[in-house]
Design an enzyme around this catalytic site. Structure first.
Site, mmCIF file in Angstrom:
data_model
loop_
_atom_site.group_PDB
_atom_site.id
_atom_site.type_symbol
_atom_site.label_atom_id
_atom_site.label_comp_id
_atom_site.label_asym_id
_atom_site.label_seq_id
_atom_site.Cartn_x
_atom_site.Cartn_y
_atom_site.Cartn_z
ATOM 1 N N GLY A 70 23.562 63.476 9.682
ATOM 2 C CA GLY A 70 23.897 62.335 10.522
ATOM 3 C C GLY A 70 22.746 61.355 10.621
ATOM 4 N N GLY A 118 25.338 67.228 8.725
ATOM 5 C CA GLY A 118 26.629 66.566 8.603
ATOM 6 C C GLY A 118 27.164 66.532 7.187
ATOM 7 N N GLU A 141 18.873 71.713 11.892
ATOM 8 C CA GLU A 141 18.884 71.207 13.262
ATOM 9 C C GLU A 141 17.745 71.719 14.144
ATOM 10 O OE1 GLU A 141 22.747 70.351 11.495
ATOM 11 O OE2 GLU A 141 21.532 72.167 11.567
ATOM 12 N N ASP A 149 25.592 72.600 13.920
ATOM 13 C CA ASP A 149 26.908 72.183 14.387
ATOM 14 C C ASP A 149 27.797 71.891 13.187
ATOM 15 O OD1 ASP A 149 25.550 69.850 13.643
ATOM 16 O OD2 ASP A 149 26.444 68.628 15.220
#
Length: 350
Positions: A70, A118, A141, A149
């Site tokens: 992301g 992502g 992350e 995630d």
């Protein structure tokens, strides 16, 4: 320098029997922003009922990677303002991850170059994940004070033994062969043949294209390290894992301990808790629901903004975590990450 028009960040077209999606932000290694997530979703909506489209294919522009994750600068700036825009982005991103996993037509992802965070979310939930020798696949992350995630905890929890725990806590990257072994990819196609492979998908079924272009996979480095990884990451606390790694008397284990010790103590403890809980969950849907709760809580933690500052904004690589040590991370604070976020609607997939 002019900015790239938003409408050009995701290129979509149909050719033959295929709907082709190209993430087109090569200067940022195709990092996802909200409009890109919406554009991918819109393409999937349009093609689901289109009888002319039999297969969806996603690739990344440029030669650096499918997607490096992301847009963390956006996350940094918006989190400092309260995080509402980031929560909206994550909601739509997780719904897209779910849509990809349950898409009724073959969804073929080409994992070439960097495929992080992502990028895993828009590829590793597909029905056919093709990896090249240039791939570096990972969930980074914890390095920015966040928690895996985009359905990443579901994928990590299903890896052989404790490899997922190792990858999550160290923020390590998988080679192409590791990604195959760990279940993040299905088949290997050399990078030199990827253009031919994707062109073939406009005429052939994915199974036919794979038969024509895929090559046998060799064991990756992680497969050979299963014994010490499974032993050292078996405990259910980060402190005990570090003790096992340091006691293993192996250079690879000691290096893993060094990598873990540099990460956010809060993110490490929440990540381990999330992985252990995910093993007991029944589905990707319930995992994404859990990840949304955890992510909303993590956005409010100081380590998220600080981690991005240190790694991406100032690039001094010296984050000042708060709390600074594992011992200072209160168990109750970890458990709060798994409660429904106050004032924020749940994702509601399960």
């Amino acid at each position: 320098m002019t900015s790239q028009p938003e409408q050009d960040l995701v290129l979509t077209r149909t050719e033959g029997r295929a709907g082709l999606i190209t993430l087109n932000r090569p200067a940022a290694i195709n990092a996802l922003n909200h409009r890109m997530v919406r554009a991918i979703s819109a393409a999937l909506d349009a093609w689901e009922q289109d009888p002319a489209v039999a297969t969806v294919v996603i690739t990344g522009a440029g030669d650096r990677g499918l997607c490096a994750g992301g847009d963390v600068r956006f996350f940094h700036d918006e989190a400092k303002r309260g995080g509402a825009a980031v929560r909206d982005f994550l909601r739509d991103e997780y719904l897209l991850n779910h849509r990809i996993a349950r898409y009724p037509k073959p969804y073929v992802a080409v994992l070439d170059g960097l495929v992080l965070g992502g990028g895993v979310g828009v590829s590793a939930h597909g029905s056919l994940r093709v990896v090249t020798e240039r791939a570096q696949v990972g969930m980074p992350e914890t390095a920015i004070g966040f928690v895996p995630d985009v359905g990443g905890t579901w994928l990590l929890a299903q890896t052989p033994g404790e490899l997922g725990t190792h990858l999550a806590l160290t923020a390590g990257r998988m080679t192409a062969m590791d990604a195959l072994y760990c279940g993040f990819a299905d088949r290997y196609v050399p990078a030199a043949r990827i253009a031919e492979f994707t062109a073939a998908l406009t005429e052939l079924t994915p199974a036919e294209a794979v038969r024509a272009y895929a090559e046998p996979a060799r064991p990756g480095p992680l497969a050979a390290q299963r014994a010490w990884i499974d032993r050292c990451y078996a405990p259910d606390t980060v402190e005990e894992i570090l003790e096992e790694l340091l006691a293993a008397d192996l250079p690879e284990a000691k290096e893993a301990a060094v990598q873990i010790a540099a990460k956010s103590p809060t993110a490490l403890k929440v990540t381990l808790e999330a992985l252990r809980r995910t093993r007991q969950l029944p589905s990707l849907e319930s995992t994404l629901d859990q990840e949304y709760r955890v992510s909303c809580a993590a956005l409010a933690e100081p380590d998220f903004v600080e981690g991005i500052r240190a790694q991406v904004v100032d690039k001094d690589r010296t984050p000042h975590w708060s709390p600074a040590t594992l011992a200072e991370v209160d168990r109750a604070a970890v458990l709060r990450h798994f409660e429904p976020p106050a004032g924020v609607p749940e994702l509601g997939l399960s």
